[in-house]
Design an enzyme around this catalytic site. Structure first.
Site, PDB file in Angstrom:
ATOM      1  N   LYS A 283     -18.249  83.020  17.076  1.00 29.25           N
ATOM      2  CA  LYS A 283     -16.523  83.289  17.757  1.00 29.25           C
ATOM      3  C   LYS A 283     -16.114  82.432  18.401  1.00 29.25           C
ATOM      4  CE  LYS A 283     -16.858  88.583  18.379  1.00 29.25           C
ATOM      5  NZ  LYS A 283     -15.220  89.131  17.096  1.00 29.25           N
TER       6      LYS A 283
ATOM      7  N   ASP B 226     -27.682  88.569  21.180  1.00 27.94           N
ATOM      8  CA  ASP B 226     -27.144  88.802  21.197  1.00 27.94           C
ATOM      9  C   ASP B 226     -25.668  87.814  21.775  1.00 27.94           C
ATOM     10  OD1 ASP B 226     -23.681  89.314  19.254  1.00 27.94           O
ATOM     11  OD2 ASP B 226     -24.430  90.389  18.170  1.00 27.94           O
TER      12      ASP B 226
ATOM     13  N   PHE C 120     -23.464  96.621  18.942  1.00 26.90           N
ATOM     14  CA  PHE C 120     -22.906  96.467  17.352  1.00 26.90           C
ATOM     15  C   PHE C 120     -23.477  94.383  17.246  1.00 26.90           C
ATOM     16  CE2 PHE C 120     -19.600  93.958  15.318  1.00 26.90           C
ATOM     17  CZ  PHE C 120     -19.351  94.978  14.656  1.00 26.90           C
TER      18      PHE C 120
END
Length: 427
Positions: A280, A250, A165
């Protein structure tokens, strides 16, 4: 302020202003009232919100009806320092009162200083650079463009993993493997292939001089907190280097001390990527992301005018990033995260109904002995805990990095009852 809110809500005659700004900021009104208004005003892309949250402090939040919750999800690994951290809020307020937005025709001291700080924490070699974004998906979009700049007519493939994802914008979505996310928006940008998760032989078979980049999450968060093995990450670094492909990691969910290292790839010696995406936890709750490129070869692939952003790297966002990193660095966060994470994993492993526990630091996934994880999320809310289901039988924890063992213990004590309630609800 009240006049501004009234004017904003009164522009459309069909929408009557029902609250003033003070009531909105205070969270006046019941959760049911706000949810009814939500359904009439917002797109339903998230479904019905589980609660209406109005206030937070440290690891706790409160809803519109006054109920308290221990937040064990942290805005999905975003609120690294919990809610309303006094140092971060003071820095953000001070910066916004001084200089808020300037566009990237200009720079600011906070932008330069945060870039330098990230390069230092990443142990990046000379020639490395940072590009700031507003989110993880935007950082992945920049990474996709970096991969395209490493392409030729012969070198045209980008590899990602099954279970990946990487976001929901079009380039990031092309890297994401879940069909339910992809299929409604096809055709997606081409040239992306997904290879089996943590399978070195499959990676070796897929890798050749036609590959421009390999994009990996060191730990797949949305797939249930699935770590890549150290052997796989080492092989990925060796194979990409051998064939002239970029290794792009990532670290949107795993970066910024989440795993007990500044970045998860630092658990494996000798694995330095060509590029890394962040977001984040970087801003401690304020939106900021980044693409970090390592060394001159990767950093010069995108030249002036080939990419950009209006808001990315603005003074307030980068001040939030600096404040967050300062607190983490000066409070021994890496060791704390490792200790509390180990405590949680050890005690989760001993609970009836828990069949497997995975993760590192305070990014933890655990499997249940049945498909009642969504019901467990609801039972946990009723009991005063915020957790997340990544699948029918998997729960995820990504709490603030300031979570204490005492706070973790309250969840562990309540979890058996939560799981029993969830089993009964799905029986």
């Amino acid at each position: 302020m009240n006049e501004i809110v009234a004017a904003a809500t009164g522009r459309n005659a069909a929408v009557a202003p029902t609250t003033d700004s003070a009531e909105v900021l205070a969270g006046a009104g019941s959760g049911a009232d706000w949810l009814a208004r939500y359904g009439e005003a917002l797109m339903g892309v998230f479904g019905t919100p589980q609660r209406v949250l109005v206030r937070g402090s440290g690891c706790y939040v409160w809803d519109a009806d006054g109920n308290e919750y221990l937040d064990l999800l942290g805005g999905i690994a975003v609120n690294a320092l919990g809610h309303a951290h006094p140092f971060v809020t003071s820095v953000v307020s001070s910066q916004l009162a001084t200089l808020g937005h300037i566009s990237n025709f200009f720079t600011s001291p906070t932008q330069v200083a945060l870039a330098e700080k990230l390069l230092g924490l990443a142990q990046a070699p000379a020639g490395s650079r940072v590009f700031f974004t507003n989110s993880g998906a935007e950082a992945l979009e920049a990474a996709v463009k970096l991969a395209r700049r490493n392409s030729t007519p012969q070198r045209h493939r980008i590899l990602a993993l099954d279970g990946a994802f990487h976001g929901r914008t079009m380039g990031a979505l092309a890297l994401t493997s879940k069909k339910a996310y992809r299929e409604p928006f096809e055709p997606l940008p081409g040239g992306v292939e997904h290879v089996p998760f943590d399978d070195v032989d499959a990676l070796r078979a897929a890798m050749d001089e036609t590959v421009a980049a390999l994009v990996l999450e060191p730990i797949q968060g949305e797939a249930g907190v699935r770590p890549l093995s150290p052997e796989y990450l080492s092989a990925a670094r060796a194979l990409t280097r051998e064939h002239g492909a970029l290794l792009i990691l990532d670290e949107v969910q795993t970066g910024i001390a989440r795993t007990g290292r500044w970045f998860a790839h630092q658990w494996v010696d000798g694995v330095l990527p060509d590029a890394m995406t962040l977001a984040k936890g970087l801003g401690g709750g304020f939106p900021v992301g980044a693409l970090v490129t390592f060394g001159e070869d990767a950093s010069t692939l995108i030249s002036a005018g080939q990419h950009g952003t209006t808001f990315g790297g603005n003074p307030v966002a980068t001040a939030a990033g600096l404040a967050t990193l300062h607190v983490l660095e000066t409070t021994g966060a890496l060791q704390h995260v490792s200790d509390v994470g180990a405590y949680l994993r050890e005690h989760l492993s001993g609970l009836q109904g828990v069949t497997a526990v995975r993760g590192e630091g305070l990014l933890i996934g655990f499997d249940l002995d049945g498909g009642y994880a969504p019901a467990a999320v609801q039972a946990a809310l009723t009991a005063g805990f915020i957790i997340n289901a990544t699948g029918p039988a998997t729960l995820r924890l990504a709490p603030p990095l300031i979570l204490t063992t005492g706070q973790a213990a309250t969840f562990l004590e309540a979890l058996p009852s939560i799981l029993t309630t969830a089993r009964e609800a799905t029986a």
